[in-house]
Design an enzyme around this catalytic site. Structure first.
Site, PDB file in Angstrom:
ATOM      1  N   ARG A 149      -2.381   1.721  12.788  1.00  0.00           N
ATOM      2  CA  ARG A 149      -1.790   0.727  11.891  1.00  0.00           C
ATOM      3  C   ARG A 149      -0.291   0.625  12.142  1.00  0.00           C
ATOM      4  NH1 ARG A 149      -6.750   0.994  10.986  1.00  0.00           N
ATOM      5  NH2 ARG A 149      -7.749   0.212   9.133  1.00  0.00           N
ATOM      6  N   ALA A 208       1.925  -1.633  13.220  1.00  0.00           N
ATOM      7  CA  ALA A 208       2.702  -2.743  12.689  1.00  0.00           C
ATOM      8  C   ALA A 208       2.728  -2.724  11.172  1.00  0.00           C
ATOM      9  CB  ALA A 208       2.156  -4.075  13.179  1.00  0.00           C
ATOM     10  N   TYR A 209       1.602  -2.421  10.554  1.00  0.00           N
ATOM     11  CA  TYR A 209       1.508  -2.415   9.089  1.00  0.00           C
ATOM     12  C   TYR A 209       2.388  -1.322   8.500  1.00  0.00           C
ATOM     13  CZ  TYR A 209      -0.629  -2.606   4.460  1.00  0.00           C
ATOM     14  OH  TYR A 209      -0.841  -2.735   3.107  1.00  0.00           O
ATOM     15  N   ALA A 210       2.333  -0.146   9.059  1.00  0.00           N
ATOM     16  CA  ALA A 210       3.115   0.975   8.539  1.00  0.00           C
ATOM     17  C   ALA A 210       4.599   0.782   8.830  1.00  0.00           C
ATOM     18  CB  ALA A 210       2.622   2.280   9.123  1.00  0.00           C
ATOM     19  N   ALA A 228       0.845  -1.188   0.000  1.00  0.00           N
ATOM     20  CA  ALA A 228       0.000   0.000   0.000  1.00  0.00           C
ATOM     21  C   ALA A 228       0.881   1.239   0.000  1.00  0.00           C
ATOM     22  CB  ALA A 228      -0.909   0.000   1.230  1.00  0.00           C
TER      23      ALA A 228
END
Length: 156
Positions: free
Chosen positions: A152, A154-156, A141
């Site tokens: 977010r 962990a995702y970032a 993303a």
């Protein structure tokens, strides 16, 4: 039929972007190797592919671990004899801020989103080198780093 009879592995093909990619490649004649950890979503993805008159098979393996990825590629190569395109799309995105996220969610995110793509690139690259070439695409993303994506961590 831009991808006629090319074997395309798509991780995370059970829903969202992965399912859309599977359908798009199938519309262009590809043989779809649909991977996900959840069988239910894959059943629906494969039904859509077969409704288009295309070939496909489910590969229910957890891409976050090296041995299941090896098993996925072993099975795929046994089934089709080659892999032409690999799209690393599988990802998890737990919703929690850094102060509230538990260790399991954090590590699972790293395992699926980073290690999963790494293991898949290794196995795909080895297979493709032996077969004379191929294409690997990693999906991410573009807005993952933005502050506009609260909770977010962990995702970032």
């Amino acid at each position: 039929m831009l991808f006629a009879n090319q074997v395309v592995l798509i991780t995370g093909a059970g829903r969202g972007i992965g399912r859309a990619l599977a359908g798009t490649f199938a519309e262009q004649g590809a043989i779809i190797a649909a991977n996900d950890i959840i069988p239910l979503g894959l059943d629906e993805s494969l039904a859509e592919i077969q409704a288009l008159g295309c070939q496909g098979r489910d590969y229910i393996f957890d891409v976050a671990k090296r041995m299941p990825v090896q098993a996925l590629f072993d099975q795929l190569l046994e089934d089709w004899g080659r892999v032409d395109i690999v799209i690393n799309n599988a990802a998890v995105e737990p919703v929690a801020g850094i102060l509230d996220m538990d260790e399991w969610d954090f590590l699972r995110t790293l395992d699926v989103n980073l290690a999963g793509a790494f293991f898949s690139m290794q196995h795909a690259g080895r297979a493709m080198r032996a077969l004379g070439g191929g294409v690997i695409v990693n999906i991410a993303a573009a807005d993952a780093y933005l502050a506009a994506r609260p909770n977010r961590a962990a995702y970032a």
